[in-house]
Design a protein around this motif. Structure first.
Motif, PDB file in Angstrom:
ATOM      1  N   LEU A 261      52.484 -18.406 -34.259  1.00 50.44           N
ATOM      2  CA  LEU A 261      52.880 -18.959 -32.969  1.00 50.44           C
ATOM      3  C   LEU A 261      51.777 -19.820 -32.351  1.00 50.44           C
ATOM      4  CD1 LEU A 261      54.913 -15.982 -31.523  1.00 50.44           C
ATOM      5  CD2 LEU A 261      55.773 -18.210 -32.217  1.00 50.44           C
ATOM      6  N   GLN A 262      50.523 -19.493 -32.583  1.00 56.36           N
ATOM      7  CA  GLN A 262      49.469 -20.371 -32.082  1.00 56.36           C
ATOM      8  C   GLN A 262      49.470 -21.710 -32.823  1.00 56.36           C
ATOM      9  OE1 GLN A 262      45.668 -18.050 -30.646  1.00 56.36           O
ATOM     10  NE2 GLN A 262      46.593 -16.913 -32.313  1.00 56.36           N
ATOM     11  N   GLN A 263      49.685 -21.669 -34.131  1.00 54.93           N
ATOM     12  CA  GLN A 263      49.795 -22.923 -34.878  1.00 54.93           C
ATOM     13  C   GLN A 263      51.044 -23.692 -34.473  1.00 54.93           C
ATOM     14  OE1 GLN A 263      47.212 -23.743 -36.245  1.00 54.93           O
ATOM     15  NE2 GLN A 263      46.486 -22.495 -37.948  1.00 54.93           N
ATOM     16  N   THR A 264      52.077 -22.976 -34.044  1.00 58.21           N
ATOM     17  CA  THR A 264      53.290 -23.628 -33.565  1.00 58.21           C
ATOM     18  C   THR A 264      52.995 -24.483 -32.344  1.00 58.21           C
ATOM     19  OG1 THR A 264      54.786 -21.966 -34.483  1.00 58.21           O
ATOM     20  CG2 THR A 264      55.559 -23.157 -32.537  1.00 58.21           C
ATOM     21  N   VAL A 265      52.169 -23.980 -31.427  1.00 56.54           N
ATOM     22  CA  VAL A 265      51.779 -24.781 -30.268  1.00 56.54           C
ATOM     23  C   VAL A 265      51.013 -26.025 -30.725  1.00 56.54           C
ATOM     24  CG1 VAL A 265      50.378 -24.828 -28.173  1.00 56.54           C
ATOM     25  CG2 VAL A 265      51.749 -22.809 -28.711  1.00 56.54           C
ATOM     26  N   GLY A 266      50.117 -25.864 -31.688  1.00 57.53           N
ATOM     27  CA  GLY A 266      49.323 -26.992 -32.153  1.00 57.53           C
ATOM     28  C   GLY A 266      50.137 -28.070 -32.840  1.00 57.53           C
ATOM     29  N   VAL A 267      51.194 -27.668 -33.566  1.00 60.47           N
ATOM     30  CA  VAL A 267      51.944 -28.630 -34.371  1.00 60.47           C
ATOM     31  C   VAL A 267      52.955 -29.424 -33.554  1.00 60.47           C
ATOM     32  CG1 VAL A 267      53.998 -27.312 -35.116  1.00 60.47           C
ATOM     33  CG2 VAL A 267      52.825 -28.819 -36.746  1.00 60.47           C
ATOM     34  N   LEU A 268      53.115 -29.089 -32.274  1.00 57.15           N
ATOM     35  CA  LEU A 268      54.146 -29.725 -31.455  1.00 57.15           C
ATOM     36  C   LEU A 268      54.009 -31.241 -31.398  1.00 57.15           C
ATOM     37  CD1 LEU A 268      54.427 -27.224 -28.472  1.00 57.15           C
ATOM     38  CD2 LEU A 268      56.288 -27.945 -29.981  1.00 57.15           C
ATOM     39  N   SER A 269      52.789 -31.743 -31.330  1.00 51.77           N
ATOM     40  CA  SER A 269      52.588 -33.188 -31.223  1.00 51.77           C
ATOM     41  C   SER A 269      52.957 -33.918 -32.505  1.00 51.77           C
ATOM     42  CB  SER A 269      51.124 -33.496 -30.883  1.00 51.77           C
ATOM     43  OG  SER A 269      50.732 -32.860 -29.684  1.00 51.77           O
ATOM     44  N   TYR A 270      53.136 -33.182 -33.607  1.00 51.92           N
ATOM     45  CA  TYR A 270      53.340 -33.797 -34.908  1.00 51.92           C
ATOM     46  C   TYR A 270      54.693 -33.455 -35.533  1.00 51.92           C
ATOM     47  CZ  TYR A 270      48.329 -33.960 -34.163  1.00 51.92           C
ATOM     48  OH  TYR A 270      47.090 -34.163 -33.601  1.00 51.92           O
ATOM     49  N   ASP A 271      55.198 -32.255 -35.274  1.00 57.40           N
ATOM     50  CA  ASP A 271      56.424 -31.811 -35.951  1.00 57.40           C
ATOM     51  C   ASP A 271      57.130 -30.787 -35.066  1.00 57.40           C
ATOM     52  OD1 ASP A 271      58.411 -31.016 -37.693  1.00 57.40           O
ATOM     53  OD2 ASP A 271      57.094 -30.878 -39.444  1.00 57.40           O
ATOM     54  N   ALA A 272      57.829 -31.277 -34.047  1.00 60.60           N
ATOM     55  CA  ALA A 272      58.497 -30.375 -33.107  1.00 60.60           C
ATOM     56  C   ALA A 272      59.618 -29.586 -33.775  1.00 60.60           C
ATOM     57  CB  ALA A 272      59.047 -31.173 -31.926  1.00 60.60           C
ATOM     58  N   ALA A 273      60.239 -30.161 -34.804  1.00 64.90           N
ATOM     59  CA  ALA A 273      61.308 -29.440 -35.507  1.00 64.90           C
ATOM     60  C   ALA A 273      60.752 -28.206 -36.207  1.00 64.90           C
ATOM     61  CB  ALA A 273      61.991 -30.369 -36.505  1.00 64.90           C
ATOM     62  N   LEU A 274      59.579 -28.327 -36.808  1.00 66.20           N
ATOM     63  CA  LEU A 274      58.935 -27.171 -37.436  1.00 66.20           C
ATOM     64  C   LEU A 274      58.595 -26.129 -36.381  1.00 66.20           C
ATOM     65  CD1 LEU A 274      57.576 -25.678 -39.782  1.00 66.20           C
ATOM     66  CD2 LEU A 274      55.552 -27.131 -39.433  1.00 66.20           C
ATOM     67  N   ALA A 275      58.107 -26.568 -35.231  1.00 68.53           N
ATOM     68  CA  ALA A 275      57.790 -25.630 -34.152  1.00 68.53           C
ATOM     69  C   ALA A 275      59.035 -24.865 -33.715  1.00 68.53           C
ATOM     70  CB  ALA A 275      57.184 -26.391 -32.970  1.00 68.53           C
ATOM     71  N   ARG A 276      60.149 -25.560 -33.578  1.00 67.87           N
ATOM     72  CA  ARG A 276      61.395 -24.897 -33.162  1.00 67.87           C
ATOM     73  C   ARG A 276      61.817 -23.849 -34.183  1.00 67.87           C
ATOM     74  NH1 ARG A 276      67.132 -25.134 -32.387  1.00 67.87           N
ATOM     75  NH2 ARG A 276      67.662 -25.408 -30.177  1.00 67.87           N
ATOM     76  N   ALA A 277      61.736 -24.205 -35.459  1.00 67.08           N
ATOM     77  CA  ALA A 277      62.105 -23.251 -36.510  1.00 67.08           C
ATOM     78  C   ALA A 277      61.200 -22.026 -36.480  1.00 67.08           C
ATOM     79  CB  ALA A 277      62.038 -23.943 -37.873  1.00 67.08           C
ATOM     80  N   ASN A 278      59.908 -22.235 -36.232  1.00 66.21           N
ATOM     81  CA  ASN A 278      58.977 -21.108 -36.176  1.00 66.21           C
ATOM     82  C   ASN A 278      59.289 -20.178 -35.009  1.00 66.21           C
ATOM     83  OD1 ASN A 278      57.597 -21.916 -38.413  1.00 66.21           O
ATOM     84  ND2 ASN A 278      55.800 -22.664 -37.347  1.00 66.21           N
ATOM     85  N   ILE A 279      59.716 -20.734 -33.887  1.00 63.96           N
ATOM     86  CA  ILE A 279      60.057 -19.902 -32.731  1.00 63.96           C
ATOM     87  C   ILE A 279      61.217 -18.980 -33.074  1.00 63.96           C
ATOM     88  CG2 ILE A 279      61.077 -19.991 -30.420  1.00 63.96           C
ATOM     89  CD1 ILE A 279      59.311 -22.516 -29.955  1.00 63.96           C
ATOM     90  N   PHE A 280      62.245 -19.496 -33.720  1.00 61.48           N
ATOM     91  CA  PHE A 280      63.380 -18.653 -34.092  1.00 61.48           C
ATOM     92  C   PHE A 280      62.979 -17.628 -35.152  1.00 61.48           C
ATOM     93  CE2 PHE A 280      65.850 -22.041 -32.087  1.00 61.48           C
ATOM     94  CZ  PHE A 280      66.776 -21.286 -31.377  1.00 61.48           C
ATOM     95  N   GLU A 281      62.098 -18.029 -36.063  1.00 62.88           N
ATOM     96  CA  GLU A 281      61.622 -17.088 -37.077  1.00 62.88           C
ATOM     97  C   GLU A 281      60.847 -15.944 -36.416  1.00 62.88           C
ATOM     98  OE1 GLU A 281      59.236 -17.198 -41.372  1.00 62.88           O
ATOM     99  OE2 GLU A 281      59.419 -19.013 -40.139  1.00 62.88           O
ATOM    100  N   ALA A 282      60.044 -16.278 -35.419  1.00 63.36           N
ATOM    101  CA  ALA A 282      59.294 -15.239 -34.700  1.00 63.36           C
ATOM    102  C   ALA A 282      60.235 -14.344 -33.904  1.00 63.36           C
ATOM    103  CB  ALA A 282      58.265 -15.885 -33.783  1.00 63.36           C
ATOM    104  N   CYS A 283      61.228 -14.919 -33.245  1.00 63.46           N
ATOM    105  CA  CYS A 283      62.200 -14.102 -32.501  1.00 63.46           C
ATOM    106  C   CYS A 283      62.880 -13.098 -33.422  1.00 63.46           C
ATOM    107  CB  CYS A 283      63.251 -14.996 -31.849  1.00 63.46           C
ATOM    108  SG  CYS A 283      62.679 -15.905 -30.398  1.00 63.46           S
ATOM    109  N   ALA A 284      63.160 -13.507 -34.641  1.00 60.19           N
ATOM    110  CA  ALA A 284      63.847 -12.631 -35.584  1.00 60.19           C
ATOM    111  C   ALA A 284      62.963 -11.495 -36.077  1.00 60.19           C
ATOM    112  CB  ALA A 284      64.337 -13.447 -36.781  1.00 60.19           C
TER     113      ALA A 284
END
Length: 707
Positions: A261-284
């Protein structure tokens, strides 16, 4: 960056070895070697015959096979011109690797080869003096069961300087060879990959060009130009790659909840779709009761108390980056259904509910001092003894909860959820007041209270008297703002950090190092002094402090900390790879080598360093309504420039600090030549805007009092 080149000149020859991983899904690595006469025109000794040897370990044991080595055979296949490592093991449905075998091949065709390391290296020899290299040829060995190598020998004719290129097309003089190493499912795949990658020239290679283009596309969303070369080098290339790798793969392929999730915050400027997928993966992988797993792939159910709270900054920053508020209403399953367990049903709830349950869990799980319970550990994995009886409290986790409460209150206001906003503001006040009342130790903030109420990280302790993270998170969590004497507490805590934790090449995570077991501390006190969490220079802790210094307006000190913690800092006793952030460096108390780097690439701290530079120092802050610019430049910087793609709009931003003042406020902001209110977000209309930010010539008053 998915490629690198190693160059050397010796014996009158210049050799360049380019290694790259092609863009796309092919499981291969390409090694291109070019050899040239280095003597120069008029002094060359004439054409040279060169033998080139490449050797790589080829165990091919990624699967968890029962005695897998018993099924392995490695040999050279003349028809494929490749060393082929075959794993003829019985496989079951759970073994779903797409590629079970390996190969290595070359162009020109190998003149000799080995698959056994024994004949290639020779008895009592190493890679410094392989027997095959001294003999001028490999022996043609096979290797069954024991770990094999793929050793390939090619012969090249290197022309004299000024002669024609040979052994492959390409500009200039010299000879070329290409090696292809990869995984495969069988012989036909080797033939197909050979045909794809071993044709053409090194100078005009579309596969290498595609690899470079993929990296350029990744970093196009944010480019910097500052007076600090290390900032530009790291932020323009290496940090985005490191963040993207962490957001994609985690650590060693394992997905730690906190790290992902910390890397998800970092990747937002470059790959928001990957960040979104990671959020759902973490929720699960969050339980229905609000708690979350330690990690997954494979499942790690240790009860670390901080896991789920990392969802809050990941989601709120995602919303600020994208404006995709529909995410909050999207259904996401819990892990194992309501209440945890892992084997039950798959209850689903909106992402907003996942955030609320994470907060409610932390708010409910508090001890006698009103602080959050530590359970198996908080961010510091090694604090395993604090809460064995279920009563130990974490000051850091309470501070992190406070930061989350501020983020949740801000989001609730944006969503017009006034009741929820008031609740989170109240919770922030409760926890911040408890931290200030019970965790202030007179000069700095405590680390924790154990099950019996004993202090950890206190002046009363002989070992582990002060911990770094509590001093930074007192700022990041808004604790100091509730203290009444917050500026004085910051000054005291920061002075203690500089006095006890500053090595000159980064800040220690704690001091003094633990040298004997402390059962109320746990695993941390058993770790060797100077290693891991026991008085090492831990990059993550330094990254937190880097952000806190910038929030305090101490840009000059933050820049010094950036230079200190960089892996290439020449003051560090142990040299290391200079271009990526490490998990940390062995501290001064280490018996091995103080300054030795530990675990390259695998740290969530690169995302925090990215946040500190872009959002805080350069001040390009995303909000729910757009980008707002509030720089905190160091006095050494007279200007900086950024190109940022945000919600489809390109912003070309120049920041001018003519007065060379630390943390100077914005005096004027112009967008496309017209004045723009500094407090308002930049316009989202159009496709491109030129932004000029002029900073005031006088120093910031708060900064001068804070120092």
């Amino acid at each position: 960056l998915n490629w690198q080149t190693i160059e050397a000149t010796a014996g009158g020859l210049r050799v360049a070895w380019r290694i790259y991983v092609p863009a796309g899904a092919d499981p291969v690595e390409v090694w291109d070697v070019r050899v040239e006469d280095a003597a120069g025109p008029g002094v060359s000794t004439g054409p040279r015959r060169v033998s080139l040897f490449a050797c790589v370990s080829m165990k091919c044991d990624g699967e968890d096979l029962d005695c897998g080595e018993l099924y392995r055979i490695a040999r050279y296949d003349p028809a494929l011109e490749a060393v082929f490592v075959r794993m003829d093991a019985e496989r079951h449905k759970t073994m779903d690797f797409p590629f079970h075998n390996g190969f290595a091949t070359a162009r020109p065709a190998p003149a000799s080869w080995d698959a056994s390391p024994g004949p290639f290296f020779g008895a009592r020899r190493t890679a410094a003096n392989p027997a095959a290299v001294e003999a001028g040829a490999c022996s043609g060995s096979r290797q069954a069961m024991w770990p094999p190598v793929a050793a390939l020998h090619v012969r090249l004719e290197v022309p004299a300087a000024g002669g024609a290129a040979v052994s492959g097309a390409g500009g200039g003089d010299g000879a070329e060879a290409r090696f292809l190493i990869g995984a495969c499912d069988g012989e036909p795949m080797i033939a197909a990959l050979r045909a794809k990658y071993l044709g053409g020239s090194l100078a005009a290679d579309p596969h290498f060009d595609a690899t470079v283009a993929a990296q350029c596309a990744l970093t196009a969303g944010l480019r910097l130009a500052t007076p600090e070369p290390t900032v530009d080098r790291m932020l323009n290339d290496w940090v985005p790659r490191q963040i993207h790798q962490g957001a994609t793969w985690g650590r060693w392929g394992w997905r730690g909840y906190r790290d992902t999730l910390q890397q998800t915050v970092g990747v937002l400027s470059y790959d928001a779709a990957l960040a979104r997928a990671n959020i759902f993966e973490a929720c699960a992988h969050q339980y229905g009761d609000g708690f979350a797993l330690r990690g997954w792939r494979p499942i790690d159910a240790k009860r670390y108390a901080d896991s789920a709270q990392w969802l809050i900054p990941a989601v709120t920053e995602y919303l600020k980056e994208t404006g995709d508020f529909g995410l909050l209403d999207a259904a996401a399953p819990f892990y194992g259904g309501e209440g945890g367990g892992g084997a039950g049903g798959r209850e689903a709830a909106p992402v907003w509910a996942h955030l609320e349950r994470a907060m409610a869990r932390l708010h409910e799980d508090r001890g006698v001092h009103g602080l959050c319970l530590a359970f198996g550990g908080d961010w510091n994995d090694s604090l395993t003894g604090v809460c064995r009886a279920g009563r130990g409290e974490s000051a850091w986790l309470s501070m992190a909860f406070c930061r989350d409460a501020l983020l949740m209150a801000e989001l609730a206001v944006r969503l017009c959820r006034s009741a929820e906003a008031r609740r989170y503001e109240t919770w922030h006040g409760e926890l911040a007041d408890a931290v200030n009342r019970h965790a202030w130790d007179g000069e700095w903030y405590l680390c924790a209270f154990d099950d019996d109420g004993n202090k950890i990280g206190s002046r009363e302790n002989d070992e582990g008297r002060i911990f770094l993270n509590m001093q930074s998170w007192a700022q990041l969590g808004g604790i100091l703002e509730r203290a009444g004497d917050g500026d004085a507490r910051w000054a005291s805590a920061w002075a203690a950090v500089e006095r006890h934790l500053d090595t000159g090449w980064g800040l220690l995570l704690n001091w003094p190092a633990y040298t004997r077991p402390h059962d109320n501390v746990g695993r941390l006190s058993y770790v060797r002094p100077g290693a891991a969490e026991n008085a090492s220079v831990y990059t993550h802790g330094n990254a937190f402090m880097f952000a806190a210094l910038l929030e305090r307006g101490l840009a000059d000190r933050a820049l010094r900390l950036w230079r200190d913690i960089l892996p290439g800092n020449p003051a560090r006793p142990g040299a290391c790879q200079p271009n990526v952030f490490f998990n940390g460096f062995y501290g001064p108390d280490s018996e091995i080598m103080p300054g030795l780097a530990d675990h390259a690439w695998m740290t969530g701290s690169c995302a925090w360093m990215h946040y500190g530079i872009v959002e805080l120092m350069l001040g390009l802050r995303r909000t729910y309504d757009g980008l707002v610019i509030r720089p905190c430049l160091p006095s050494a910087w007279d200007q900086a420039r950024l190109i940022r793609i945000y919600r489809g709009v390109v912003y070309d931003i120049t920041i001018l600090n003519a007065g060379k003042q630390q943390a100077a406020p914005v005096a004027e902001l112009r967008v496309d030549g017209r004045p723009h209110p500094p407090a308002q977000p930049l316009p989202l209309e159009g496709t491109r805007h030129e932004v000029v930010v002029t900073l005031a010539r006088q120093a910031c008053h708060r900064q001068s009092t804070a120092e």
